[in-house]
Structure formats: C-alpha cells, structure tokens
Design a protein around this motif. Structure first.
Motif, short mmCIF file in Angstrom:
data_model
loop_
_atom_site.label_atom_id
_atom_site.label_comp_id
_atom_site.label_asym_id
_atom_site.label_seq_id
_atom_site.Cartn_x
_atom_site.Cartn_y
_atom_site.Cartn_z
N PHE A 255 1.75 -5.15 7.22
CA PHE A 255 1.33 -3.76 7.27
C PHE A 255 0.77 -3.39 5.89
CE2 PHE A 255 4.89 -2.52 10.49
CZ PHE A 255 4.15 -3.05 11.52
N VAL A 256 -0.32 -2.63 5.89
CA VAL A 256 -0.88 -2.10 4.64
C VAL A 256 -1.11 -0.61 4.88
CG1 VAL A 256 -2.57 -2.44 2.81
CG2 VAL A 256 -2.09 -4.31 4.39
N SER A 257 -0.30 0.22 4.24
CA SER A 257 -0.28 1.63 4.63
C SER A 257 -0.03 2.55 3.46
CB SER A 257 0.81 1.83 5.69
OG SER A 257 0.96 3.20 6.01
N GLY A 258 -0.61 3.75 3.55
CA GLY A 258 -0.32 4.80 2.59
C GLY A 258 0.97 5.52 2.90
N SER A 259 1.63 5.14 4.00
CA SER A 259 2.94 5.67 4.31
C SER A 259 3.96 5.01 3.37
CB SER A 259 3.28 5.40 5.77
OG SER A 259 4.45 6.10 6.16
N ALA A 260 5.24 5.34 3.53
CA ALA A 260 6.27 4.79 2.66
C ALA A 260 7.00 3.64 3.35
CB ALA A 260 7.27 5.88 2.28
N THR A 261 7.51 2.73 2.55
CA THR A 261 8.23 1.59 3.12
C THR A 261 9.40 2.06 3.98
OG1 THR A 261 9.53 1.44 1.07
CG2 THR A 261 7.60 0.00 1.25
N GLN A 262 10.08 3.12 3.56
CA GLN A 262 11.21 3.62 4.33
C GLN A 262 10.78 4.10 5.71
OE1 GLN A 262 10.60 4.42 1.19
NE2 GLN A 262 12.49 4.34 -0.03
N PHE A 263 9.63 4.76 5.77
CA PHE A 263 9.18 5.33 7.04
C PHE A 263 8.77 4.23 8.03
CE2 PHE A 263 7.34 9.17 4.48
CZ PHE A 263 8.62 9.45 4.01
N LEU A 264 8.32 3.10 7.52
CA LEU A 264 7.80 2.03 8.37
C LEU A 264 8.85 0.96 8.70
CD1 LEU A 264 4.27 1.48 6.79
CD2 LEU A 264 4.93 2.99 8.67
N ALA A 265 10.02 1.06 8.09
CA ALA A 265 11.03 0.01 8.26
C ALA A 265 11.42 -0.23 9.72
CB ALA A 265 12.26 0.34 7.42
N PRO A 266 11.69 0.81 10.54
CA PRO A 266 12.07 0.53 11.94
C PRO A 266 10.94 -0.12 12.74
CG PRO A 266 12.67 2.77 11.31
CD PRO A 266 11.78 2.26 10.24
N LEU A 267 9.70 0.29 12.48
CA LEU A 267 8.56 -0.30 13.18
C LEU A 267 8.41 -1.78 12.81
CD1 LEU A 267 5.96 0.02 14.93
CD2 LEU A 267 4.78 0.65 12.80
N ALA A 268 8.52 -2.06 11.52
CA ALA A 268 8.40 -3.44 11.06
C ALA A 268 9.51 -4.31 11.65
CB ALA A 268 8.45 -3.49 9.53
N ALA A 269 10.71 -3.76 11.73
CA ALA A 269 11.83 -4.52 12.30
C ALA A 269 11.60 -4.80 13.78
CB ALA A 269 13.13 -3.75 12.10
N GLU A 270 11.12 -3.81 14.51
CA GLU A 270 10.90 -4.00 15.95
C GLU A 270 9.82 -5.03 16.23
OE1 GLU A 270 9.82 -1.57 20.06
OE2 GLU A 270 9.85 -0.48 18.15
N LEU A 271 8.76 -5.02 15.43
CA LEU A 271 7.63 -5.92 15.68
C LEU A 271 7.75 -7.24 14.93
CD1 LEU A 271 4.60 -3.44 15.69
CD2 LEU A 271 5.98 -4.26 17.60
N GLY A 272 8.80 -7.42 14.15
CA GLY A 272 8.98 -8.67 13.43
C GLY A 272 7.98 -8.87 12.32
N VAL A 273 7.63 -7.79 11.63
CA VAL A 273 6.68 -7.86 10.51
C VAL A 273 7.46 -7.85 9.20
CG1 VAL A 273 4.79 -6.67 9.32
CG2 VAL A 273 4.85 -6.76 11.83
N SER A 274 7.37 -8.92 8.44
CA SER A 274 8.19 -9.04 7.23
C SER A 274 7.47 -8.58 5.97
CB SER A 274 8.65 -10.49 7.04
OG SER A 274 7.54 -11.38 7.00
#
Length: 232
Positions: free
Chosen positions: A116-135
């Motif tokens: 993921f490359v995003s202007g959002s914050a790592t905290q906000f994207l953590a559940p999405l990354a976990a669900e999709l298996g993005v490390s």
C-alpha cells in the motif's frame, strides 16, 4: 535468477470506495464526544481543510494539516476506534473497488509482493492490510511523545512525490527492478508513483488522470457500481 516484482496500490478511492482519513476522523470524533458534538468538531475540521483547498495549497500541506487534529490523542484509543470503524465500513455494500481488489489478489497469486502507498496513516490502514495479507504499508506515520500523538508526521510524507520516494526505497530494499513493477492509482497526485514503475494502471475516477492514461496507453480499470459487499 528470481525476478522480484512489487505491485503498489494507492488505497483511498483506488482499492476502497472512501477516503479512509476523513471517514475515520468523523467516526472517531463522534465516538469520543457523542453524535452532536462529534459532528460539530468534524464540520469545523472539514472547514479548515476546505479553506486550505480554496487557498490553492498543495495536497501535502492539506495532508499535514489533517493530522494536527490528532494532537494529544492516545494511540491506543485511536487504534481501538480504527478496529470498530473498519468493521462498520467493511460491512457496507461496495466497500471494495472490485477491479482493483481483483488485480491485487491476482498479483498475490502470482507471488508478487504487494504494498500500500497512501497519504492515510499506518494506523488507519492496519485492519485492511491484515485482512488482505499486505505486509508493506507505506503510509504516514504519526509522531508520538510521552505516549500521545504530537499532531506531526514522521518524515517522509507519503503523498505526491513522497509516494514515489517510498516506492523506490522499497524496490531498492527488495532488489526489485522498477521496470518489472506495477502501480495503481486514481488521482493525478498519484502520477509520481505511477511513473516510477514499468506498468502503471489507472483506476478511473479523475478525468485528468484518465486522459493522461489514454495518451500514454496505460491500462484503465473502470469500477462498477456494486450492489453488495465484496469478499477478499
């Protein structure tokens, strides 16, 4: 020799159908202060952002201003709220932009690294990354001092040219050649990221970026209007 390939995905309005930063802030404020007071605080914060937009400030400046709203907040409370917010939004029909989700999962099946490359914050994207298996989550990191957020970001800021810098850094770290890599984005501000790889793909939303993609022969993904929630 193994050819390492990375697929970089912008997140907001590329992979999911909302702006995670703003969606979460509204939810969080209402959770903290109640529906009426939270909504009032959110409107005030939105007006500050709108003023910056009207003044013609760059997205990086607006992005920095956004995170000032989290000054003195406790990271643990924010992370707990993120989990609740994500579960609520994830259950909504059309949460995923299906063509982009399909592309991400196709890369994973091929053995490509996904980031993921995003202007959002790592905290906000953590559940999405976990669900999709993005490390690999290349996103803004909120500075902390004495157990609370300061309202400032830890450099580098991952928006505009910052996305390109973050992507190039990961490609170097993983010994991946840029020409072998992929990137997906929906806004003209994603151009630095898209132009840093061999295969850029545009998720159709921004007319200016769509025009650029057509002029350069880039693939374009056209989101359909979803009627039910997607499953990863």
């Amino acid at each position: 020799m193994i050819v390492r390939r990375i697929a970089f995905f912008d997140v907001d309005e590329t992979l999911i159908d909302l702006k995670s930063m703003f969606s979460f802030r509204g939810f969080y404020f209402r959770q903290l202060w109640g529906q009426e007071s939270g909504a009032k605080a959110e409107r005030a914060a939105a007006r500050r952002i709108e003023h910056q937009v009207l003044q013609g400030h760059e997205r990086s400046t607006i992005n920095t201003l956004f995170y000032e709203d989290f000054r003195d907040h406790q990271p643990e409370l924010v992370s707990e709220a993120v989990e609740t917010w994500y579960a609520q939004e994830r259950a909504r029909p059309g949460f995923f932009i299906q063509p982009a989700l399909d592309a991400l999962q196709a890369h994973q099946r091929c053995g490509d690294e996904v980031a993921f490359v995003s202007g959002s914050a790592t905290q906000f994207l953590a559940p999405l990354a976990a669900e999709l298996g993005v490390s690999h989550v290349l996103a803004n990191r909120l500075e902390m001092h004495r157990g609370r957020f300061t309202g400032q970001l830890i450099p580098p800021q991952t928006i505009g040219v910052g996305k390109r810098q973050a992507a190039l850094s990961l490609m170097s770290e993983l010994s991946a050649e840029p020409n072998n890599c992929f990137a997906y984005g929906d806004h003209l501000s994603d151009l630095p990221l898209l132009m840093s790889v061999g295969t850029p793909t545009v998720v159709a939303r921004d007319p200016a970026l769509i025009q650029h993609a057509r002029q350069h022969g880039w693939p374009i993904l056209w989101p359909a209007i979803a009627t039910q929630g997607g499953k990863p």
